[in-house]
Design a protein around this motif. Structure first.
Motif, PDB file in Angstrom:
ATOM      1  N   LYS A 353      21.787  53.354 -56.173  1.00  0.00           N
ATOM      2  CA  LYS A 353      21.050  54.177 -57.131  1.00  0.00           C
ATOM      3  C   LYS A 353      21.280  53.667 -58.548  1.00  0.00           C
ATOM      4  CE  LYS A 353      20.824  58.888 -58.989  1.00  0.00           C
ATOM      5  NZ  LYS A 353      21.443  60.234 -58.974  1.00  0.00           N
ATOM      6  N   ASN A 354      20.226  53.623 -59.336  1.00  0.00           N
ATOM      7  CA  ASN A 354      20.323  53.152 -60.717  1.00  0.00           C
ATOM      8  C   ASN A 354      20.867  54.271 -61.609  1.00  0.00           C
ATOM      9  OD1 ASN A 354      19.602  50.699 -62.266  1.00  0.00           O
ATOM     10  ND2 ASN A 354      18.491  52.183 -63.528  1.00  0.00           N
ATOM     11  N   VAL A 355      21.899  53.939 -62.398  1.00  0.00           N
ATOM     12  CA  VAL A 355      22.527  54.911 -63.301  1.00  0.00           C
ATOM     13  C   VAL A 355      22.517  54.351 -64.719  1.00  0.00           C
ATOM     14  CG1 VAL A 355      24.631  56.181 -63.864  1.00  0.00           C
ATOM     15  CG2 VAL A 355      24.019  55.780 -61.470  1.00  0.00           C
ATOM     16  N   THR A 356      22.028  55.118 -65.677  1.00  0.00           N
ATOM     17  CA  THR A 356      22.018  54.698 -67.074  1.00  0.00           C
ATOM     18  C   THR A 356      23.098  55.458 -67.837  1.00  0.00           C
ATOM     19  OG1 THR A 356      20.402  56.369 -67.740  1.00  0.00           O
ATOM     20  CG2 THR A 356      19.546  54.228 -66.996  1.00  0.00           C
ATOM     21  N   LEU A 357      23.557  54.872 -68.920  1.00  0.00           N
ATOM     22  CA  LEU A 357      24.545  55.554 -69.756  1.00  0.00           C
ATOM     23  C   LEU A 357      23.952  56.825 -70.343  1.00  0.00           C
ATOM     24  CD1 LEU A 357      27.327  55.581 -71.148  1.00  0.00           C
ATOM     25  CD2 LEU A 357      26.306  54.249 -73.006  1.00  0.00           C
ATOM     26  N   SER A 358      22.702  56.741 -70.780  1.00  0.00           N
ATOM     27  CA  SER A 358      22.077  57.906 -71.421  1.00  0.00           C
ATOM     28  C   SER A 358      21.941  59.081 -70.460  1.00  0.00           C
ATOM     29  CB  SER A 358      20.696  57.520 -71.971  1.00  0.00           C
ATOM     30  OG  SER A 358      19.875  56.964 -70.972  1.00  0.00           O
ATOM     31  N   SER A 359      21.889  58.802 -69.146  1.00  0.00           N
ATOM     32  CA  SER A 359      21.769  59.894 -68.171  1.00  0.00           C
ATOM     33  C   SER A 359      23.068  60.683 -68.040  1.00  0.00           C
ATOM     34  CB  SER A 359      21.382  59.338 -66.796  1.00  0.00           C
ATOM     35  OG  SER A 359      22.454  58.596 -66.221  1.00  0.00           O
ATOM     36  N   LEU A 360      24.141  60.160 -68.612  1.00  0.00           N
ATOM     37  CA  LEU A 360      25.450  60.805 -68.512  1.00  0.00           C
ATOM     38  C   LEU A 360      25.779  61.661 -69.734  1.00  0.00           C
ATOM     39  CD1 LEU A 360      27.450  57.757 -67.102  1.00  0.00           C
ATOM     40  CD2 LEU A 360      26.363  59.604 -65.818  1.00  0.00           C
ATOM     41  N   LYS A 361      24.854  61.740 -70.680  1.00  0.00           N
ATOM     42  CA  LYS A 361      25.089  62.555 -71.866  1.00  0.00           C
ATOM     43  C   LYS A 361      25.343  64.006 -71.485  1.00  0.00           C
ATOM     44  CE  LYS A 361      22.417  59.937 -75.318  1.00  0.00           C
ATOM     45  NZ  LYS A 361      21.258  59.971 -76.239  1.00  0.00           N
ATOM     46  N   GLY A 362      26.083  64.706 -72.344  1.00  0.00           N
ATOM     47  CA  GLY A 362      26.412  66.107 -72.090  1.00  0.00           C
ATOM     48  C   GLY A 362      27.885  66.302 -71.792  1.00  0.00           C
ATOM     49  N   LYS A 363      28.562  65.193 -71.445  1.00  0.00           N
ATOM     50  CA  LYS A 363      30.006  65.209 -71.219  1.00  0.00           C
ATOM     51  C   LYS A 363      30.644  64.051 -71.960  1.00  0.00           C
ATOM     52  CE  LYS A 363      30.004  67.122 -66.502  1.00  0.00           C
ATOM     53  NZ  LYS A 363      30.499  66.888 -65.111  1.00  0.00           N
ATOM     54  N   LEU A 364      31.953  64.151 -72.187  1.00  0.00           N
ATOM     55  CA  LEU A 364      32.683  62.975 -72.645  1.00  0.00           C
ATOM     56  C   LEU A 364      32.594  61.906 -71.549  1.00  0.00           C
ATOM     57  CD1 LEU A 364      36.078  64.136 -74.239  1.00  0.00           C
ATOM     58  CD2 LEU A 364      34.004  63.412 -75.403  1.00  0.00           C
ATOM     59  N   ILE A 365      32.612  60.650 -71.946  1.00  0.00           N
ATOM     60  CA  ILE A 365      32.522  59.555 -70.977  1.00  0.00           C
ATOM     61  C   ILE A 365      33.663  58.584 -71.250  1.00  0.00           C
ATOM     62  CG2 ILE A 365      31.092  57.703 -70.032  1.00  0.00           C
ATOM     63  CD1 ILE A 365      28.654  59.179 -71.300  1.00  0.00           C
ATOM     64  N   TYR A 366      34.496  58.377 -70.241  1.00  0.00           N
ATOM     65  CA  TYR A 366      35.607  57.417 -70.340  1.00  0.00           C
ATOM     66  C   TYR A 366      35.249  56.236 -69.431  1.00  0.00           C
ATOM     67  CZ  TYR A 366      40.470  55.671 -70.411  1.00  0.00           C
ATOM     68  OH  TYR A 366      41.606  54.918 -70.572  1.00  0.00           O
ATOM     69  N   VAL A 367      34.949  55.094 -70.048  1.00  0.00           N
ATOM     70  CA  VAL A 367      34.484  53.925 -69.305  1.00  0.00           C
ATOM     71  C   VAL A 367      35.634  52.945 -69.099  1.00  0.00           C
ATOM     72  CG1 VAL A 367      32.765  52.076 -69.181  1.00  0.00           C
ATOM     73  CG2 VAL A 367      32.213  54.202 -70.393  1.00  0.00           C
ATOM     74  N   ASP A 368      35.769  52.501 -67.860  1.00  0.00           N
ATOM     75  CA  ASP A 368      36.782  51.509 -67.492  1.00  0.00           C
ATOM     76  C   ASP A 368      36.047  50.264 -67.001  1.00  0.00           C
ATOM     77  OD1 ASP A 368      38.653  49.901 -66.227  1.00  0.00           O
ATOM     78  OD2 ASP A 368      39.587  51.505 -65.085  1.00  0.00           O
ATOM     79  N   PHE A 369      36.113  49.157 -67.781  1.00  0.00           N
ATOM     80  CA  PHE A 369      35.562  47.875 -67.351  1.00  0.00           C
ATOM     81  C   PHE A 369      36.672  47.138 -66.598  1.00  0.00           C
ATOM     82  CE2 PHE A 369      33.041  48.897 -71.160  1.00  0.00           C
ATOM     83  CZ  PHE A 369      31.760  48.791 -70.642  1.00  0.00           C
ATOM     84  N   TRP A 370      36.436  46.780 -65.343  1.00  0.00           N
ATOM     85  CA  TRP A 370      37.491  46.250 -64.500  1.00  0.00           C
ATOM     86  C   TRP A 370      36.913  45.259 -63.487  1.00  0.00           C
ATOM     87  CZ3 TRP A 370      38.238  47.446 -59.079  1.00  0.00           C
ATOM     88  CH2 TRP A 370      37.203  48.205 -58.536  1.00  0.00           C
ATOM     89  N   ASP A 394      37.432  69.595 -66.385  1.00  0.00           N
ATOM     90  CA  ASP A 394      36.946  69.479 -67.764  1.00  0.00           C
ATOM     91  C   ASP A 394      35.626  68.733 -67.833  1.00  0.00           C
ATOM     92  OD1 ASP A 394      39.161  70.635 -69.502  1.00  0.00           O
ATOM     93  OD2 ASP A 394      40.304  69.223 -68.274  1.00  0.00           O
ATOM     94  N   SER A 395      34.999  68.831 -68.983  1.00  0.00           N
ATOM     95  CA  SER A 395      33.675  68.227 -69.195  1.00  0.00           C
ATOM     96  C   SER A 395      33.813  66.751 -69.578  1.00  0.00           C
ATOM     97  CB  SER A 395      32.927  69.002 -70.297  1.00  0.00           C
ATOM     98  OG  SER A 395      31.619  68.496 -70.445  1.00  0.00           O
ATOM     99  N   ILE A 396      34.185  65.928 -68.587  1.00  0.00           N
ATOM    100  CA  ILE A 396      34.342  64.505 -68.823  1.00  0.00           C
ATOM    101  C   ILE A 396      33.986  63.724 -67.556  1.00  0.00           C
ATOM    102  CG2 ILE A 396      36.819  64.662 -68.284  1.00  0.00           C
ATOM    103  CD1 ILE A 396      37.207  62.201 -70.150  1.00  0.00           C
ATOM    104  N   SER A 397      33.287  62.595 -67.737  1.00  0.00           N
ATOM    105  CA  SER A 397      32.943  61.702 -66.631  1.00  0.00           C
ATOM    106  C   SER A 397      33.781  60.437 -66.719  1.00  0.00           C
ATOM    107  CB  SER A 397      31.457  61.330 -66.675  1.00  0.00           C
ATOM    108  OG  SER A 397      30.643  62.465 -66.500  1.00  0.00           O
ATOM    109  N   PHE A 398      34.351  60.044 -65.585  1.00  0.00           N
ATOM    110  CA  PHE A 398      35.087  58.789 -65.512  1.00  0.00           C
ATOM    111  C   PHE A 398      34.170  57.744 -64.871  1.00  0.00           C
ATOM    112  CE2 PHE A 398      38.400  61.867 -66.063  1.00  0.00           C
ATOM    113  CZ  PHE A 398      39.335  61.205 -66.861  1.00  0.00           C
ATOM    114  N   VAL A 399      33.857  56.705 -65.654  1.00  0.00           N
ATOM    115  CA  VAL A 399      32.898  55.684 -65.212  1.00  0.00           C
ATOM    116  C   VAL A 399      33.624  54.362 -65.040  1.00  0.00           C
ATOM    117  CG1 VAL A 399      30.753  54.481 -65.762  1.00  0.00           C
ATOM    118  CG2 VAL A 399      31.052  56.874 -66.445  1.00  0.00           C
ATOM    119  N   TYR A 400      33.571  53.807 -63.843  1.00  0.00           N
ATOM    120  CA  TYR A 400      34.233  52.548 -63.532  1.00  0.00           C
ATOM    121  C   TYR A 400      33.173  51.459 -63.368  1.00  0.00           C
ATOM    122  CZ  TYR A 400      38.166  55.617 -62.640  1.00  0.00           C
ATOM    123  OH  TYR A 400      39.158  56.559 -62.774  1.00  0.00           O
ATOM    124  N   VAL A 401      33.148  50.529 -64.312  1.00  0.00           N
ATOM    125  CA  VAL A 401      32.153  49.458 -64.292  1.00  0.00           C
ATOM    126  C   VAL A 401      32.830  48.153 -63.871  1.00  0.00           C
ATOM    127  CG1 VAL A 401      30.459  48.155 -65.617  1.00  0.00           C
ATOM    128  CG2 VAL A 401      30.818  50.588 -66.107  1.00  0.00           C
TER     129      VAL A 401
END
Length: 476
Positions: A353-370, A394-401
């Motif tokens: 599924k395609n996921v965009t950064l802008s689709s994740l708005k509304g919460k804090l976003i913690y991105v991990d590039f790994w 809490d209102s936060i998304s953990f994103v692992y790229v």
């Protein structure tokens, strides 16, 4: 910064390169026997100036195992040729035209080159079986400094003997120069690695305390070998030298009463001045350019400070290209300062599924590039797991790229290591775009983004050191 200004600077780089250096197309083609299904052939190389791997070209093998790779470059490159899980090193000069024939199942023993540049690469194919590079990794096994020095000295003698016994009039002048530089500087770099020990159980590197006498190998090290600036072993060895004799080891140089930002500025100023006084000529310009492009990420918020270092650099710099590259890097940093919109991306998750950064708005976003192959990245995962659990309500998304990796290994790893959250995969082109847009070289790299999609910290704290406090402060 206005996009038009950045585009203009990029245009100046292109024009400058066209007038100052020969840019030609190299072609690498050939046939791979007994290759696995869906195998891809790829050429990549390490750029010492940008301090990162560059993907030159890639293509899927056809039914007969044929491939063709074409790319442009303005000087020789130390490249890596990869087919699926197999790889070998190559030396490619401007306008080389090489044909490769190899059996995938017996890759190292069957690879043969023909065409322009064949002599250099057939030498490298023969050198593989001496395994000089891999044999230097004994620093994880030999812990005694005296024994390790003796071991490395014996390896260096062995490599110099190999060079003498395999000299040929067909080898190019530049190739001869580079293999001799490798034999000269490879071991200086590796000697410095004995300071670090890898613990496979904890996935962590531990710094060893070595006697100062061990570092006597630096006594005759050439700090200003301009002929070696394109040799990665020399650049790494000089990095080690500068790190070892760094005046910042003296903790009294920075007052404990300063704010964290002022301490950081003081550290950067001291290190900049240290390199400026220690190095000369083109080597000085190369390393100061590298420093200004790579080490000022955390200071993008303080434009007067970065401007003061750049203005000082411009007084001694003689290469206009350095000035352009530094200005582009700093202006990119300004685009990543707090409050600026985070660069958009669109990536696939593990279900396609395609996921965009802008689709994740509304919460804090913690991105991990790994990446799965990155030991420090994997070492952070247990701490990251604890961090996710701590903020699960809490209102936060953990994103692992996952960047610069293989998709099947990625899928296997996120399942085996139970990496939950939003898992996204970046192909090679997307990985490079993310590295450029978010201005990072090494991984893991972390970014904290607010609920409106704006940057909070483009070089955020790691899960193991400070991320909890940082995130907490923005959830309140």
């Amino acid at each position: 910064m206005k996009k038009s200004s950045l585009l203009f600077l990029l245009f100046l780089i292109a024009v400058s390169n066209c007038f100052s250096q020969t840019i030609e197309r190299s072609v690498i083609n050939g046939v791979v026997k007994n290759f696995p299904a869906h195998a891809v052939a790829k050429i990549s190389y390490y750029d010492t100036k940008q301090n990162k791997m560059i993907d030159a070209d890639s293509c899927k093998l056809n039914e007969s195992g044929f491939f063709k790779l074409t790319f442009t470059h303005h000087q020789f490159i130390n490249a890596e040729f990869v087919v699926a899980e197999q790889a070998t090193n190559m030396f490619i000069e401007v306008s080389d035209s090489l044909v490769i024939n190899v059996d995938y199942k017996n890759f190292d023993s069957t690879i043969k080159y023909s065409g322009k540049g064949a002599a250099n690469n057939n030498y490298m194919a023969k050198e593989i079986f001496k395994n000089f590079e891999q044999r230097t990794h004994e620093y994880n096994r030999i812990t005694d400094p005296i024994l390790f020095r003796k071991f490395i000295d014996s390896l260096q003698i062995d490599e110099n003997n190999f060079i003498q016994n395999n000299l040929s009039i067909d080898l190019s002048k530049e190739f001869l120069k580079q293999i001799k530089l490798n034999a000269k500087y490879r071991y200086v770099y590796v000697l410095g690695l004995l300071q670090y020990s890898y613990n496979p159980i904890t996935n962590a590197f531990i710094k060893r305390k070595l006697p100062e006498s061990y570092f006597s190998y630096f006594e005759n090290f050439d700090l200003n070998d301009e002929s070696a600036l394109q040799n990665s072993n020399y650049v790494l060895a000089l990095d080690n030298y500068l790190s070892h004799f760094n005046p910042l080891h003296d903790t009294t140089l920075i007052s404990k009463n300063l704010s964290e930002l002022e301490k950081l500025k003081r550290r950067k100023s001291i290190y900049y001045g240290y390199m400026k006084s220690k190095l000369n000529g083109k080597v000085k310009e190369f390393f100061l350019t590298k420093f200004l492009k790579e080490d000022l990420t955390q200071l993008a918020i303080d434009k007067p400070f970065t401007d003061s270092l750049i203005n000082d650099f411009l007084k001694i710099n003689t290469n206009p290209m350095n000035e352009i590259e530094v200005k582009i890097a700093i202006q990119k940093l300004q685009q990543l300062k707090k409050g600026e919109p985070a660069p958009e991306f669109s990536l696939l998750d593990e279900n396609g599924k395609n996921v965009t950064l802008s689709s994740l708005k509304g919460k804090l976003i913690y991105v991990d590039f790994w990446a799965t192959w990155c030991t420090p990245c994997m070492a952070e995962m247990p701490s990251s797991h604890k961090l996710r659990d701590f903020f699960k309500n809490d209102s936060i998304s953990f994103v692992y790229v996952c960047v610069n990796d293989e998709i099947e290994k990625w899928k296997q790893t996120i399942k085996a290591k139970e990496i939950t959250g939003i898992n996204l995969f970046a192909n090679q082109i997307q990985s490079q775009q993310l590295r450029d847009n978010y201005n990072f070289l090494g991984i893991p790299h972390f970014v904290l983004i607010d609920k409106d999609g704006k940057i909070i910290d483009s070089d955020a704290a790691r899960p193991s050191s400070g991320a909890k406090e940082l995130i907490n402060s923005y959830l309140k």
